[in-house]
Design a protein around this motif. Structure first.
Motif, short mmCIF file in Angstrom:
data_model
loop_
_atom_site.label_atom_id
_atom_site.label_comp_id
_atom_site.label_asym_id
_atom_site.label_seq_id
_atom_site.Cartn_x
_atom_site.Cartn_y
_atom_site.Cartn_z
N VAL A 64 1.26 2.33 -8.70
CA VAL A 64 1.12 2.18 -7.25
C VAL A 64 2.11 1.13 -6.79
CG1 VAL A 64 -0.42 1.64 -5.34
CG2 VAL A 64 -1.33 2.76 -7.40
N HIS B 78 3.51 -1.46 -4.08
CA HIS B 78 3.05 -2.28 -2.97
C HIS B 78 4.25 -3.01 -2.38
CE1 HIS B 78 -1.25 -1.88 -4.16
NE2 HIS B 78 -0.74 -1.81 -5.38
N PRO C 263 0.43 1.33 0.46
CA PRO C 263 0.71 1.59 -0.96
C PRO C 263 1.17 3.03 -1.18
CG PRO C 263 -1.38 0.44 -0.70
CD PRO C 263 -0.96 0.86 0.67
N GLU C 264 2.07 3.21 -2.14
CA GLU C 264 2.56 4.54 -2.50
C GLU C 264 2.30 4.77 -3.99
OE1 GLU C 264 6.64 5.10 -1.40
OE2 GLU C 264 6.43 3.83 0.37
N THR C 265 1.71 5.90 -4.33
CA THR C 265 1.41 6.22 -5.73
C THR C 265 2.46 7.17 -6.29
OG1 THR C 265 -0.96 5.94 -5.34
CG2 THR C 265 -0.31 7.15 -7.31
N SER C 266 3.03 6.81 -7.43
CA SER C 266 4.05 7.66 -8.05
C SER C 266 3.41 8.89 -8.68
CB SER C 266 4.82 6.88 -9.12
OG SER C 266 3.99 6.61 -10.23
N LYS D 55 3.90 -2.32 4.34
CA LYS D 55 3.90 -0.88 4.17
C LYS D 55 2.67 -0.46 3.37
CE LYS D 55 8.93 -0.32 4.39
NZ LYS D 55 10.12 0.26 3.73
#
Length: 271
Positions: free
Chosen positions: A125, A127, A133-136, A131
């Motif tokens: 994830v 951070h 969170p973005e999960t790969s 922005k």
């Protein structure tokens, strides 16, 4: 197979976020590992280092604090710290990043199921300040992929294994491949991980067990201003991978490799 594990934290002026990293080690549901804190002549944050040592020892987790004989460059320090480790497997993690409580347990189970495994990564994830969170979602997560598959994949897809904090590998494999290349300080981790995958295959853990935290104190925050340097290093290390495949006199995806180079150039032009 993971017989012993050492978590390595290369430190220089550790920020307060470092204690979040330590807290995630204390929260592991499998504590059969040791910790190496390598301090590259920190001038600030020493109190955080002392707190970390106290917390780890208080929890019964073996911990060592080491310092190189002289102040090293960033990637030089990574290599030195990895060579100071004594466990069969090493797991780097950087100050501010953290692991899910089941990371060590799932890493141990995954490597036990694949005796040939020497390198593993996990989805993560990301951070970033301001922005969400973005999960790969790496295409190589969710199983073990042998070297016979990954040799071509790294030449056509490049780096898809995540940051150093998402990685773990056999120390002997690290030594065999010469560690992180100090001449490519931006892409040193990418080069090593592609080489590990191509030589030994890769185990990808599908669950996002790592949290990659781009806080203000880390090197990654300077990368948007180093776009040209990043392009140059990417093209250099792709060239190294291609040259290595060519010298081995084995078939390799020349058209896919050229497409990889073109994609890299287009991404640079698009900003």
């Amino acid at each position: 197979m993971l017989t012993s594990l050492e978590v390595i934290l290369p430190l220089r002026n550790p920020p307060a976020e470092f204690l979040q990293t330590v807290a995630s080690l204390l929260a592991q549901d499998d504590r059969d590992f040791q910790v190496l804190l390598s301090d590259n002549y920190s001038r600030t944050g020493r109190e955080h280092l002392d707190t970390a040592v106290s917390q780890l020892r208080g929890a019964g987790i073996p911990v060592r604090v080491v310092r190189p004989p002289l102040e090293l460059g960033r990637v030089e320090h990574w290599n030195w710290a990895h060579l100071e480790a004594t466990a069969a497997w090493v797991k780097p993690i950087f100050a501010g990043d953290w692991l899910a409580p089941g990371y060590v347990r799932q890493l141990r189970a995954g490597t036990a199921a694949h005796a040939d495994c020497r390198y593993a990564f996990t989805n993560f994830v990301l951070h970033r300040v301001g922005k969400p969170p973005e999960t790969s979602a790496s295409p190589w997560a969710g199983g073990y992929h042998p070297a016979t598959v990954m040799r071509d994949r790294v030449l056509t897809h490049g780096m898809q294994f995540g940051p150093p904090s998402a990685a773990a590998f056999a120390r002997e494999a690290f030594v065999l491949l010469g560690g992180y290349p100090t001449t490519l300080p931006i892409c040193a981790d990418s080069v090593l991980f592609c080489k590990l995958a191509a030589r030994f295959g890769v185990l990808g853990l599908a669950e996002p067990l790592c949290h990659f935290n781009i806080h203000e104190a880390r090197f990654s925050t300077s990368l948007p201003g180093k776009r040209r340097e990043t392009l140059d290093e990417n093209l250099t290390y792709y060239g190294q991978l291609g040259y290595h495949a060519w010298t081995e006199n084995r078939p390799w995806p020349k058209l896919g490799f050229l497409r990889l180079l073109v994609r890299e150039w287009r991404n640079f032009r698009r900003g």
